[in-house]
Design an enzyme around this catalytic site. Sequence first.
Site, PDB file in Angstrom:
ATOM      1  CB  SER A  53      -0.941  -0.037   1.210  1.00 53.37           C
ATOM      2  OG  SER A  53      -1.933   0.948   1.098  1.00 53.37           O
ATOM      3  CG  ASN A  54      -0.400   4.632  -1.388  1.00 52.94           C
ATOM      4  OD1 ASN A  54      -1.071   5.449  -0.769  1.00 52.94           O
ATOM      5  ND2 ASN A  54      -0.891   3.944  -2.414  1.00 52.94           N
ATOM      6  CG  HIS A  55       3.101   6.577   3.950  1.00 57.03           C
ATOM      7  ND1 HIS A  55       2.849   6.049   5.193  1.00 57.03           N
ATOM      8  CD2 HIS A  55       4.347   6.187   3.619  1.00 57.03           C
ATOM      9  CE1 HIS A  55       3.917   5.386   5.607  1.00 57.03           C
ATOM     10  NE2 HIS A  55       4.848   5.445   4.663  1.00 57.03           N
ATOM     11  CB  SER A  56      -2.975   7.851   0.039  1.00 49.10           C
ATOM     12  OG  SER A  56      -4.160   8.604  -0.058  1.00 49.10           O
ATOM     13  CB  ALA A  59      -2.541   7.221  -3.441  1.00 54.34           C
TER      14      ALA A  59
END
Length: 217
Positions: A29-32, A96
Amino acid sequence: AQPQLLVGKTITITAGPTREALDPVRFISNHSSGKMGYALAQAALLLGAQVNLISGPVTITAPAGVNLIKIESAEQLLEQALIFAPHSDAFIGCAAVADYRAAAVAEQKMKKQGDELTVTLVKNPDVIAAVANLTDGRPYTVGFAAETQNVASYAKGKLTNKNLDMICANDVSQNGLGFNSDHNALTLFWHNEQKELTIDTKSALALSVMTELAKRL
Ligand code: C5P
């Protein structure tokens, strides 16, 4: 009270990160944070729109009054986007979306192995490009571009390549702006026009973006 510029309009917004499963307990995943997308949803509500908010997993609460559709993966996001977009006046892609997902999701938890582990990733669908290329019921399509360099040229490239009507670009190399922050600065690009929105809270910027969008619907 805000001028009711979006009464009778339906706006669909994607927000937050996607999660791409590796096995039953792990994901990429990502930090959005979802803050910009949720601020856009709030702004659209304030201007009188009906709002569908298709959101990946976030810790913030959806504004009261939105139709919240929860998704995890990019493929789930695409499925929901293609359900709601053709019934929308505008579609804003603020999520994102992970560019890649695992080629195969392990059915059982992967066991610890040697010193190296190789995971094969395959490209995810481009959700906003799919919406922008709808032949029936294509909504006014707005993208976001988070860049660390050449902001204007990369953003304009995406506007054209993804067949968008408008793109909101931000320079995420600026400290305290963009990802996870409550503040942002945006440059809005259309094919023949651009507009600078200087540093402000995401709520204030979201109202400006929605006001610009409303003029064009
Ligand atoms: O190409 P890039 O990821 O920088 O483009 C960002 C824009 O495209 C955002 O509006 C984002 O929500 C959207 N996007 C998408 N599906 C993807 C990748 C990006 O909808 N797979």
